[in-house]
Design a protein around this motif. Sequence first.
Motif, short mmCIF file in Angstrom:
data_model
loop_
_atom_site.label_atom_id
_atom_site.label_comp_id
_atom_site.label_asym_id
_atom_site.label_seq_id
_atom_site.Cartn_x
_atom_site.Cartn_y
_atom_site.Cartn_z
N GLN A 207 35.87 69.54 53.62
CA GLN A 207 35.38 69.66 54.99
C GLN A 207 36.14 70.77 55.70
O GLN A 207 37.25 71.12 55.31
CB GLN A 207 35.56 68.34 55.75
CG GLN A 207 37.01 67.92 55.93
CD GLN A 207 37.15 66.66 56.75
OE1 GLN A 207 36.29 66.35 57.58
NE2 GLN A 207 38.22 65.92 56.52
N TYR A 208 35.51 71.33 56.74
CA TYR A 208 36.18 72.34 57.54
C TYR A 208 36.78 71.66 58.76
O TYR A 208 36.07 71.17 59.65
CB TYR A 208 35.22 73.44 57.98
CG TYR A 208 35.91 74.51 58.81
CD1 TYR A 208 35.66 74.64 60.18
CD2 TYR A 208 36.85 75.36 58.23
CE1 TYR A 208 36.32 75.60 60.93
CE2 TYR A 208 37.51 76.32 58.98
CZ TYR A 208 37.25 76.43 60.32
OH TYR A 208 37.92 77.37 61.06
N ALA A 209 38.11 71.62 58.80
CA ALA A 209 38.82 70.98 59.90
C ALA A 209 40.04 71.82 60.24
O ALA A 209 41.11 71.65 59.65
CB ALA A 209 39.24 69.56 59.50
N PRO A 210 39.89 72.75 61.20
CA PRO A 210 41.01 73.64 61.57
C PRO A 210 42.02 72.94 62.47
O PRO A 210 42.16 73.27 63.65
CB PRO A 210 40.30 74.79 62.27
CG PRO A 210 39.08 74.16 62.88
CD PRO A 210 38.66 73.08 61.93
N THR A 211 42.72 71.98 61.91
CA THR A 211 43.64 71.15 62.70
C THR A 211 45.11 71.55 62.53
O THR A 211 45.97 71.00 63.21
CB THR A 211 43.47 69.68 62.33
OG1 THR A 211 43.68 69.52 60.92
CG2 THR A 211 42.07 69.19 62.69
N ALA A 212 45.38 72.46 61.60
CA ALA A 212 46.75 72.93 61.40
C ALA A 212 46.96 74.26 62.11
O ALA A 212 45.99 74.94 62.49
CB ALA A 212 47.04 73.08 59.91
N GLU A 213 48.21 74.66 62.28
CA GLU A 213 48.51 75.99 62.80
C GLU A 213 48.90 76.89 61.65
O GLU A 213 49.81 76.57 60.88
CB GLU A 213 49.65 75.96 63.82
CG GLU A 213 49.94 77.35 64.39
CD GLU A 213 51.13 77.41 65.32
OE1 GLU A 213 50.94 77.76 66.50
OE2 GLU A 213 52.26 77.11 64.87
N LEU A 214 48.21 78.01 61.51
CA LEU A 214 48.57 79.01 60.52
C LEU A 214 49.61 79.94 61.11
O LEU A 214 49.40 80.52 62.18
CB LEU A 214 47.34 79.81 60.10
CG LEU A 214 47.59 80.92 59.07
CD1 LEU A 214 47.91 80.31 57.71
CD2 LEU A 214 46.38 81.85 58.97
N PHE A 215 50.70 80.11 60.40
CA PHE A 215 51.75 81.08 60.76
C PHE A 215 51.87 82.00 59.56
O PHE A 215 52.31 81.59 58.48
CB PHE A 215 53.07 80.37 61.05
CG PHE A 215 54.25 81.28 61.25
CD1 PHE A 215 54.16 82.41 62.06
CD2 PHE A 215 55.47 81.01 60.63
CE1 PHE A 215 55.25 83.25 62.26
CE2 PHE A 215 56.56 81.84 60.82
CZ PHE A 215 56.46 82.96 61.63
N ALA A 216 51.43 83.25 59.72
CA ALA A 216 51.31 84.11 58.55
C ALA A 216 51.48 85.58 58.88
O ALA A 216 51.20 86.02 59.99
CB ALA A 216 49.93 83.90 57.90
#
Length: 455
Positions: free
Chosen positions: A278-287
């Motif tokens: 599933q698509y669930a953008p619930t995290a924070e990407l630090f990149a």
Amino acid sequence: MLRIPTLCALLTLTPLASALELKPLALYQSGYPEGTEIVSVQVSSMRVIVSNSAQGQVDILQLDPAKGLNRIARHSLVAEGMGEITSAIFHPSDDLFAVCIRNSDGLKNGRVEFRAAADGKLLNTVEIGIWPDSLAFSPKGDFVVVANEGEGYVRDGEGFRSDEGSISLIDLRAGVAAAKHSLITLPDLAGVEGATQAEHKRLVERMIDGEELKIPFGTSPEHIEPEYVTFSPDGTRAYVSLQENNAIAVVDVLQGKLDKVFGLGTVRHAADILDDGQYAPTAELFALREPDALAVSADGRYLISADEGDTDPKIAKTKAGLPSGGGRTVSVFDAVSGQLLGDTGSQLDDMAAQAGVYPDARSPNKGSEPEGVVSFDAFGKRLAVATLERADALALIDLDQPAQLKVVQVVGAGEGAGSGKLAPEGLAHVEHNGRHFLVTGLEKSGNVALFELLK
């Protein structure tokens, strides 16, 4: 099956309404199962060159808005074991093209071949740096700049050794037959703000003696890997992405020297980092951004990057507090100062999910993976289009407000988009009689797709 958010959630993801859209027009089939990676269009003739590294060939296509893409020539350039075509590009106006070819020995110099477009006849060969990966003609066709990635590694005792990355400048002002080459070396990037540093503890995956190994990555010239080249509209500057180094090198073309290197910093935005269907953008990407392709806006003010990512470890194995690799964004910088103006945040993946092409299996590792990018003005708007390699799609982006970029549309690059079996990489834009066309090489299908931007 990949699940996407409900209709209410999708409405919150959709940018402001726009009348612009990319529409598929035609598909060229090379006859090969894969390999159609790099594309370039000559505006004056509407011819397209397509590289196929696996076959050692280039195809010349005719772009006809009414008939699509039709092959008019196929040139076999590199015999098996004699190197690999890594990029191909048409001269802006003359009946010739250039290809860069890396040596089969990854620690030896590559070459640029200039050839007649009509019959493929060799006009000149210029020896350049090690492991060339991308080249570009200046807008007038009087210079060529090559990104020599220097990517090859060999065993050295208990460790590994690579040669230095570099930039080649080829002066064509006296003609192709009298081409003059100069090699621009690159400095150690230790201390360059925003660039990859030793404390980031990044790794690169490299094939060594037939085995894929992960190698610690530093800041010294042997660890600098130029990836992609683009020119300013006036031809005085060339911008070269140093992808794994998270930086841009700027070349003063007329002076024939490196002007500066600036780092690209990091992104922070919502993202899906789990392969769970599933698509669930619930995290924070630090990149780190780690861009592949670059583009410059038509007025020369902005530099645009496709922040693909190309280092490990993946998110799950990245130590707390350290950035992972790959911004999953398109970013805009001031072309003179290098100052960051804005990026797309989570919009590329958001819109890919809305279009039903988001590659959830890639969530732990770079998401939709923006790879190619072009920028142009059309219908009174400043725009960019990016290829999303893993989503098998193209993204249309409104650049009018660089601090608030808007992803207007994500559209699949053909039948089977979202399956990972198309892989759009190289991208070219051409305007013809007021109409705007986009051509992209679908590396994993052996095809080339033609789109038109409509209002």
